[in-house]
Write a protein that holds these residues in place. Structure first.
Motif, PDB file in Angstrom:
ATOM      1  N   PRO A  29       0.817  -1.212   0.000  1.00  0.00           N
ATOM      2  CA  PRO A  29       0.000   0.000   0.000  1.00  0.00           C
ATOM      3  C   PRO A  29       0.856   1.270   0.000  1.00  0.00           C
ATOM      4  O   PRO A  29       1.923   1.312   0.604  1.00  0.00           O
ATOM      5  N   ARG A  30       0.367   2.264  -0.724  1.00  0.00           N
ATOM      6  CA  ARG A  30       0.970   3.587  -0.863  1.00  0.00           C
ATOM      7  C   ARG A  30       2.216   3.605  -1.748  1.00  0.00           C
ATOM      8  O   ARG A  30       2.917   4.612  -1.808  1.00  0.00           O
ATOM      9  N   ASP A  74      -4.789   1.502   0.048  1.00  0.00           N
ATOM     10  CA  ASP A  74      -4.804   0.733   1.283  1.00  0.00           C
ATOM     11  C   ASP A  74      -5.897  -0.303   1.168  1.00  0.00           C
ATOM     12  O   ASP A  74      -7.041   0.038   0.855  1.00  0.00           O
ATOM     13  N   THR A  76      -8.410  -2.872   2.910  1.00  0.00           N
ATOM     14  CA  THR A  76      -8.997  -3.115   4.225  1.00  0.00           C
ATOM     15  C   THR A  76      -9.786  -4.384   4.231  1.00  0.00           C
ATOM     16  O   THR A  76     -10.156  -4.918   3.232  1.00  0.00           O
TER      17      THR A  76
END
Length: 76
Positions: A29-30, A74, A76
């Motif tokens: 993520p990112r 991200d 989840t």
């Protein structure tokens, strides 16, 4: 560089590779997903890379910020 399947669009095959890299953590993520680097890696035009990243954006795997680039979302 990958050996492209001539029966499928290149952008779909690039999107498959990027999905796999996101899933296996190669792109956490990112992480910035650079169009310029993908162009060079896959030896394709910018438009082809943009189609692949647009598909991943629609799936919620990438988030694009104007002026900054596309980043892995991200999860989840």
């Amino acid at each position: 560089m990958i050996d492209f399947d001539p029966t499928r669009p290149k952008w779909e095959q690039i999107a498959d590779v990027l999905r796999a890299r996101i899933a296996d953590g190669t792109y956490p993520p990112r992480t910035l997903v650079s169009e310029v680097q993908l162009e060079a890696e896959f030896e394709v035009a910018r438009g082809t890379v943009r189609k692949a990243t647009a598909a991943l954006r629609e799936e919620g795997l990438l988030v694009t910020t104007p002026g900054m680039g596309s980043f892995v979302a991200d999860q989840t």
